[in-house]
Design a protein around this motif. Sequence first.
Motif, short mmCIF file in Angstrom:
data_model
loop_
_atom_site.label_atom_id
_atom_site.label_comp_id
_atom_site.label_asym_id
_atom_site.label_seq_id
_atom_site.Cartn_x
_atom_site.Cartn_y
_atom_site.Cartn_z
N LEU A 189 0.83 -1.20 0.00
CA LEU A 189 0.00 0.00 0.00
C LEU A 189 0.87 1.26 0.00
O LEU A 189 1.98 1.25 0.54
CB LEU A 189 -0.91 0.00 1.23
N PRO A 190 0.37 2.34 -0.59
CA PRO A 190 1.16 3.58 -0.61
C PRO A 190 1.27 4.20 0.78
O PRO A 190 0.29 4.23 1.54
CB PRO A 190 0.35 4.48 -1.55
N LYS A 191 2.45 4.69 1.11
CA LYS A 191 2.65 5.35 2.39
C LYS A 191 2.11 6.78 2.33
O LYS A 191 2.36 7.48 1.34
CB LYS A 191 4.13 5.37 2.77
N PRO A 192 1.41 7.22 3.34
CA PRO A 192 0.96 8.62 3.36
C PRO A 192 2.14 9.56 3.57
O PRO A 192 3.18 9.16 4.11
CB PRO A 192 -0.01 8.65 4.55
N GLN A 193 1.97 10.82 3.16
CA GLN A 193 3.05 11.79 3.31
C GLN A 193 3.34 12.09 4.78
O GLN A 193 4.47 12.41 5.15
CB GLN A 193 2.70 13.08 2.57
N GLU A 194 2.31 12.01 5.62
CA GLU A 194 2.47 12.16 7.06
C GLU A 194 1.56 11.17 7.75
O GLU A 194 0.68 10.58 7.12
CB GLU A 194 2.16 13.59 7.50
N THR A 195 1.77 10.97 9.03
CA THR A 195 0.96 10.01 9.78
C THR A 195 -0.51 10.38 9.73
O THR A 195 -0.90 11.50 10.07
CB THR A 195 1.42 9.94 11.25
N ARG A 196 -1.33 9.43 9.30
CA ARG A 196 -2.78 9.65 9.31
C ARG A 196 -3.34 9.17 10.64
O ARG A 196 -3.17 8.00 10.99
CB ARG A 196 -3.45 8.89 8.15
N ILE A 197 -3.99 10.06 11.35
CA ILE A 197 -4.58 9.73 12.65
C ILE A 197 -6.09 9.68 12.47
O ILE A 197 -6.73 10.69 12.18
CB ILE A 197 -4.20 10.75 13.73
N MET A 198 -6.65 8.47 12.62
CA MET A 198 -8.07 8.26 12.37
C MET A 198 -8.77 7.78 13.64
O MET A 198 -8.31 6.84 14.29
CB MET A 198 -8.28 7.21 11.26
N THR A 199 -9.86 8.43 13.97
CA THR A 199 -10.70 7.99 15.08
C THR A 199 -11.90 7.25 14.50
O THR A 199 -12.59 7.77 13.61
CB THR A 199 -11.17 9.18 15.92
N VAL A 200 -12.14 6.04 14.99
CA VAL A 200 -13.31 5.26 14.57
C VAL A 200 -14.40 5.52 15.61
O VAL A 200 -14.27 5.11 16.77
CB VAL A 200 -12.99 3.76 14.48
N ALA A 201 -15.44 6.21 15.20
CA ALA A 201 -16.43 6.68 16.18
C ALA A 201 -17.85 6.45 15.71
O ALA A 201 -18.16 6.56 14.52
CB ALA A 201 -16.22 8.17 16.46
N ASN A 202 -18.69 6.10 16.65
CA ASN A 202 -20.14 6.06 16.48
C ASN A 202 -20.72 5.75 17.85
O ASN A 202 -20.45 4.69 18.41
CB ASN A 202 -20.57 5.00 15.46
#
Length: 309
Positions: free
Chosen positions: A51-64
Amino acid sequence: MADPRREAERRRNAHPPKRSFQDQFSDDTSPVGAELVRDRETLKSLSGKKLPKPQETRIMTVANQKGGVGKTTTAVNVAAGLALGGLRVVVIDADPQGNASTALGVDHSAGTPSLHDVIIGDLSICDVLKECPHVENLWVVPSTIDLSSAEISLVLENGREFRLKNAIDEADLDVDYIIIDCPPSLGLLTLNSLVAAKEVLIPIQTEYYALEGLTQLINTINVVKQSTNAELEVSTILLTMYDKRTNLAQEVASDVRAHFPEETLDVEIPRNVKISEAPSYEQTVLTYDPRSAGAVAYLAAAHEIAQRH
């Protein structure tokens, strides 16, 4: 006198043998067989693909805040899918129940160094990181039941909503993704998770009342964006527990895509018993049964997330 061989052939043609259960499912002309063929082809095309590396760290919150929508399941399986694609991933378990920690096979018994110690300031994230035993390049910040007391102890503290963000900034982790699993509520732990993140991934169950509570969650996200985290955005919506045999699931999927055409992933996560079984073996479905429909769908979702941004 009739030829015995011709008579036997005539009888066989008149009463063809019944197809076995296995034959019916291996026949790609049947709906189930065709679906299995598609899953095999998808798995073949994605397995081992970097998979392609993002340019910077992707911070994702999984919320519901609505429970039972596959939030934790989505967090751990998307994380595993990204890691299997060669990316470095950290899962932060911000739910005191510790279900994400269980699914990723790390200890989270009471007293274990965990996110609770990070939130109250006793330890850093690097001090509590644990490696997932089943997936390379995947680490976990575990949660223990002690975390449930953190919300109470922080109520009167200044900057209480920035505790997790500050901890992530101080750790300066050399990873591609940080995925935060929230509790099913809009309390202080979820607020910390939203303040710390740049993106929100919302799993939506394709059943009745699927959109119930979503307006409240979107409003909360907008408040956080305006007050404490201007970078926050709803980047991804994932349809879960999808049963394409029902009109209801198709209608819900259509409604969600109509309201969120850019955010909703193309892939849906089907109802699949292997997804439910995997946590009891302290694994994600991607390692428990990588050929199952649920594993293939989550792997495809992880690839779509990585490719989209």
